[in-house]
Design a protein around this motif. Structure first.
Motif, mmCIF file in Angstrom:
data_model
loop_
_atom_site.group_PDB
_atom_site.id
_atom_site.type_symbol
_atom_site.label_atom_id
_atom_site.label_comp_id
_atom_site.label_asym_id
_atom_site.label_seq_id
_atom_site.Cartn_x
_atom_site.Cartn_y
_atom_site.Cartn_z
ATOM 1 N N ALA A 1 39.058 42.293 47.628
ATOM 2 C CA ALA A 1 38.068 41.291 47.208
ATOM 3 C C ALA A 1 36.664 41.878 47.114
ATOM 4 C CB ALA A 1 38.066 40.130 48.201
ATOM 5 N N ARG A 2 36.499 43.136 47.505
ATOM 6 C CA ARG A 2 35.215 43.848 47.514
ATOM 7 C C ARG A 2 34.211 43.199 48.478
ATOM 8 N NH1 ARG A 2 34.858 44.601 41.023
ATOM 9 N NH2 ARG A 2 35.899 42.587 41.152
ATOM 10 N N GLU A 3 34.780 42.569 49.535
ATOM 11 C CA GLU A 3 33.942 42.087 50.626
ATOM 12 C C GLU A 3 33.484 43.250 51.493
ATOM 13 O OE1 GLU A 3 33.123 38.690 51.747
ATOM 14 O OE2 GLU A 3 33.489 38.361 49.610
ATOM 15 N N ILE A 4 34.342 44.264 51.617
ATOM 16 C CA ILE A 4 33.973 45.509 52.278
ATOM 17 C C ILE A 4 34.315 46.655 51.331
ATOM 18 C CG2 ILE A 4 34.231 44.643 54.637
ATOM 19 C CD1 ILE A 4 36.977 45.918 54.760
ATOM 20 N N ALA A 5 33.533 47.704 51.379
ATOM 21 C CA ALA A 5 33.736 48.832 50.466
ATOM 22 C C ALA A 5 34.786 49.791 51.034
ATOM 23 C CB ALA A 5 32.418 49.577 50.268
ATOM 24 N N PRO A 6 35.562 50.459 50.158
ATOM 25 C CA PRO A 6 36.499 51.477 50.634
ATOM 26 C C PRO A 6 35.742 52.598 51.356
ATOM 27 C CG PRO A 6 36.900 50.946 48.323
ATOM 28 C CD PRO A 6 35.606 50.307 48.687
ATOM 29 N N LEU A 7 36.335 53.117 52.417
ATOM 30 C CA LEU A 7 35.708 54.243 53.136
ATOM 31 C C LEU A 7 35.857 55.531 52.344
ATOM 32 C CD1 LEU A 7 36.898 53.441 56.780
ATOM 33 C CD2 LEU A 7 34.733 52.831 55.674
ATOM 34 N N SER A 8 36.942 55.631 51.573
ATOM 35 C CA SER A 8 37.154 56.788 50.697
ATOM 36 C C SER A 8 38.220 56.417 49.682
ATOM 37 C CB SER A 8 37.591 58.015 51.512
ATOM 38 O OG SER A 8 38.847 57.779 52.119
ATOM 39 N N GLY A 9 38.418 57.278 48.674
ATOM 40 C CA GLY A 9 39.402 57.002 47.637
ATOM 41 C C GLY A 9 38.816 56.170 46.506
ATOM 42 N N ASP A 10 39.660 55.860 45.525
ATOM 43 C CA ASP A 10 39.217 55.129 44.330
ATOM 44 C C ASP A 10 39.838 53.740 44.281
ATOM 45 O OD1 ASP A 10 37.698 57.249 43.391
ATOM 46 O OD2 ASP A 10 39.424 58.153 42.382
ATOM 47 N N LEU A 11 39.001 52.734 44.051
ATOM 48 C CA LEU A 11 39.452 51.375 43.779
ATOM 49 C C LEU A 11 39.019 51.050 42.363
ATOM 50 C CD1 LEU A 11 39.176 48.342 46.183
ATOM 51 C CD2 LEU A 11 38.809 48.095 43.745
ATOM 52 N N ARG A 12 39.993 50.922 41.441
ATOM 53 C CA ARG A 12 39.680 50.779 40.021
ATOM 54 C C ARG A 12 40.092 49.392 39.524
ATOM 55 N NH1 ARG A 12 41.776 56.074 40.403
ATOM 56 N NH2 ARG A 12 43.849 55.373 39.737
ATOM 57 N N PRO A 13 39.141 48.476 39.379
ATOM 58 C CA PRO A 13 39.466 47.135 38.864
ATOM 59 C C PRO A 13 39.438 47.118 37.338
ATOM 60 C CG PRO A 13 37.183 47.201 39.538
ATOM 61 C CD PRO A 13 37.745 48.567 39.835
ATOM 62 N N SER A 14 40.215 46.241 36.739
ATOM 63 C CA SER A 14 40.139 45.994 35.308
ATOM 64 C C SER A 14 38.817 45.305 34.994
ATOM 65 C CB SER A 14 41.309 45.109 34.873
ATOM 66 O OG SER A 14 41.058 44.537 33.607
ATOM 67 N N LYS A 15 38.294 45.524 33.798
ATOM 68 C CA LYS A 15 37.043 44.857 33.427
ATOM 69 C C LYS A 15 37.249 43.356 33.263
ATOM 70 C CE LYS A 15 37.326 45.501 28.396
ATOM 71 N NZ LYS A 15 36.609 46.018 27.213
ATOM 72 N N TRP A 16 38.518 42.930 33.144
ATOM 73 C CA TRP A 16 38.808 41.500 33.003
ATOM 74 C C TRP A 16 39.147 40.851 34.342
ATOM 75 C CZ3 TRP A 16 36.957 40.699 28.547
ATOM 76 C CH2 TRP A 16 37.179 41.566 27.482
ATOM 77 N N LEU A 17 39.060 41.623 35.418
ATOM 78 C CA LEU A 17 39.447 41.084 36.731
ATOM 79 C C LEU A 17 38.527 39.946 37.160
ATOM 80 C CD1 LEU A 17 41.186 41.276 39.322
ATOM 81 C CD2 LEU A 17 39.522 42.927 40.203
ATOM 82 N N GLN A 18 39.104 38.806 37.502
ATOM 83 C CA GLN A 18 38.364 37.643 38.020
ATOM 84 C C GLN A 18 39.063 37.211 39.311
ATOM 85 O OE1 GLN A 18 35.602 36.200 36.526
ATOM 86 N NE2 GLN A 18 35.398 34.766 38.231
ATOM 87 N N ILE A 19 38.378 37.410 40.447
ATOM 88 C CA ILE A 19 38.997 37.179 41.754
ATOM 89 C C ILE A 19 38.609 35.815 42.317
ATOM 90 C CG2 ILE A 19 38.995 37.916 44.192
ATOM 91 C CD1 ILE A 19 38.849 40.781 43.250
ATOM 92 N N GLY A 20 39.585 35.132 42.880
ATOM 93 C CA GLY A 20 39.360 33.941 43.706
ATOM 94 C C GLY A 20 39.814 34.270 45.106
#
Length: 633
Positions: A356-375
């Protein structure tokens, strides 16, 4: 026996129960269900003597010890295990006194009292309770004040389970538990020898934990034998039969009324018409089955759902000072329906927060789609609502440009209508707040729903509505829930969060239950091995013999009070068996029925039943003592 007779309970002008009656015995496990506001918690409060009764009565044997779970826990400095031990006040007082007693006669008396109170197994029993509810061995010595609110509620539950009792009242005991703790509690309750009354909105928990259901409906207590699922089927059948009988009676009434109306003025038929009037007056009317208005809502489909919504590539999840999950590699595809499993503290919520990107990853890649809409529905989502605001004001903050009618229409689909859209949120129930939070979350039509324990404050009807809505939701779902019915109905695949990793779980929830049981057993075995391990010098046989003798002495000391208690129980069993034999012989004598009146025979029969039950209870205690002695051996 618990006896409730013609009970009436009111809260203000509202009648919760009227003329309600119920009987329950030791060994009964009852699930108390009904819509929110029907008086379930008020009934438990009345049984505890903490709520006024407007009419009728509640009777309990004077000897019964009644236990329930405290709703508040102050920030005490006491270690967690001591807090739980204090659930048995008599035992705790004896332990406290034994540490300071100096009089030899009192010390000797205390030894006997401590044996009778099972004091020598008390701490291990308290530790097992805490372990079952998810506490780690390293946390048992921590102060109560160091735990968060949810964990303090678990401490309260453990403290209640520690207390000896003939009657146990539990009001939503699973609210602060995760799935493994719920499964442990089900097993514990299955062995509880007293009368248990349990309020719960978890249908699978009720199916596993209770033997009968008491349903509060129309201010009455209606009892059904069997599990919650059996209750649902029986109630549906009863309602169907009642509606059919009502329909038949209405046809009959209409026929009689037509006859009366047609012939009441005709002299030759007046007597017959009057007869039918009297028939209508004497008729016991069958009530119609009132059409229920169950909560129902739906989530609109996302505007766009790409094939790949999100990718995690070697992501470490956690916080600045602690890594919880290592090297997570996952692909979340459009239309996936994922249930997250894992023991308490494994990192399920941490993974959800990272996605949910409430906390950032400590390392590595988190790749969301540009169309991602989170609830995102967090565990503490309700705390984020403005208690002074209204449902409509919350919607306006979310979309200031929208027409008011459009916002009202959206709220209406979540059963906020009329004046309720302007009511103050702070006065709402937990279930109403949860519905509002869901309404806000899905307003933007997300294509990825992240739900972390969304059912904590929902009643059974609203849980069913949420389950139906999620089953039809066309987007992607990642769900953390201790509600197995919700997981079974909405998740197509399961991910296991365990040991710092996230992997696909190849099995269903029943197989996960088996996995949890084996993991708990392995953990218990490791703990026992660690506790019993002692450094032994193989180079010194004399030291080995000394340690072995020391261990034999220690085990003998542990067995001694148990052996004394077993002997006392054996003597008691002999006494009870003698009484029971005498009663059996008297009741088997044909002459008794020729000379004695019915009251004497009824009293003897009742004495026989009570004595047999007393013998069964003492035998059960004796068997438990034997098992404890074998465990020490």
């Amino acid at each position: 026996m618990l006896s409730i007779q013609n009970l009436t309970l009111r809260r203000g002008a509202k009648i919760l129960l009227e003329g309600a009656s119920l009987s329950a015995h030791v060994g009964d496990r009852i699930g108390l269900v009904g819509n929110n506001g029907t008086g379930k918690s008020s009934l438990l409060a009345a049984i505890r003597g903490e709520a006024p009764i407007d009419a009728g009565g509640i009777e309990l044997p004077r000897s019964w010890r009644l236990v329930s779970v405290a709703q508040e826990t102050p920030g005490l400095p006491d270690p967690a295990v001591d807090f739980v031990l204090q659930g048995d006040p008599q035992l705790w007082q004896l332990l406290h006194e034994s540490r300071s007693a100096t009089d030899e006669a009192r010390i000797a008396a205390l030894q006997i009292e401590l044996q009778d109170a099972d004091a020598y197994t008390a701490r291990p029993r308290a530790e097992r309770l805490l372990a079952g509810l998810g506490f780690k061995q390293s946390e048992l010595g921590q102060s109560v004040a160091s735990f968060s609110g949810g964990w303090r509620m678990r401490l309260n539950l453990a403290r209640a389970l520690m207390a000896p009792s003939e009657m146990l009242l539990l009001d939503e005991p699973t609210n602060h538990l995760d799935l493994d703790a719920i499964i442990w509690l089900e097993r514990w309750l299955s062995q509880y020898p007293g009368l248990a009354i349990i309020i719960s909105h978890d249908r699978e928990f009720l199916d596993a934990a209770v033997k009968s259901i008491v349903h509060i409906e129309h201010a009455r207590l209606n009892r059904y034998g069997g599990t919650y699922s059996m209750f649902e089927a029986a109630r549906a059948e009863r309602m169907s039969q009642q509606q059919a009988a009502y329909s038949r009676q209405q046809l009959h009434v209409a026929k009689l009324e037509r006859f009366v109306e047609r012939f009441k003025a005709k002299a030759s038929k007046a007597k017959q018409a009057q007869s039918r009037v009297k028939m209508l007056e004497r008729m016991e009317r069958i009530a119609p089955v009132l059409a229920a208005n169950p909560v129902a809502f739906e989530f609109e489909p996302p505007e766009r759902t790409p094939d790949i919504l999100l990718e995690l590539d070697g992501v470490d999840c956690g916080y600045a000072d602690k890594t919880i999950l290592h090297g997570v590699r996952l692909t979340v595809r459009g239309g996936s329906r994922i249930g997250l499993l894992g023991m308490n503290g494994a990192g399920k919520s941490t993974l959800i927060k990272t996605i949910a990107r409430e906390i950032a990853p400590l390392s590595g890649d988190l790749r969301p789609s540009k169309w991602l809409q989170i609830g995102y529905f967090a565990q503490h989502q309700l705390d984020m609502l403005d208690p002074e605001g209204s449902p409509l004001s919350h919607m306006r903050r979310l979309d200031p440009q929208a027409r008011e009618q459009s916002l009202r229409d959206h709220l209406g689909t979540f059963h906020f209508r009329g004046e309720m859209v302007l009511a103050t949120v702070g006065a709402f129930s937990g279930g109403e707040k949860a519905r509002l939070a869901l309404a806000l979350i899905v307003y933007r039509r997300p294509n990825l729903l992240l739900l972390d324990e969304p059912t904590n404050h929902l009643d059974l009807e609203t849980r069913e509505a949420l389950t139906a809505a999620l089953a039809e939701y066309e987007g992607t779902l990642i769900l953390v829930s201790h509600d197995r019915h919700l997981l079974r109905a909405t998740a197509d695949e399961l991910w296991l969060v365990d040991g710092g990793r996230v992997v696909a779980f190849d099995g269903d929830l029943d197989e996960y239950r088996t996995w949890l049981t084996s993991e708990r057993k392995a953990t218990d075995e490791r703990r026992s091995s660690a506790e019993s391990a002692a450094p032994v010098s193989r180079a010194d046989p004399r030291e080995e013999r000394r340690l072995a003798a020391q261990e034999r002495t220690r085990l003998a000391e542990l067995r001694k009070p148990l052996a004394a208690r077993a002997a006392r129980l054996e003597r008691k069993m002999d006494e009870i068996q003698t009484r029971l034999t005498e009663l059996n012989q008297r009741l088997a004598d044909p002459g008794l029925y020729e000379t004695a009146d019915g009251a004497v025979i009824a009293q003897l029969t009742q004495d026989q039943a009570f004595t047999a039950r007393e013998l069964e209870q003492v035998e059960s205690e004796w068997l438990q003592v034997q098992a404890d002695m074998e465990a020490i051996q």
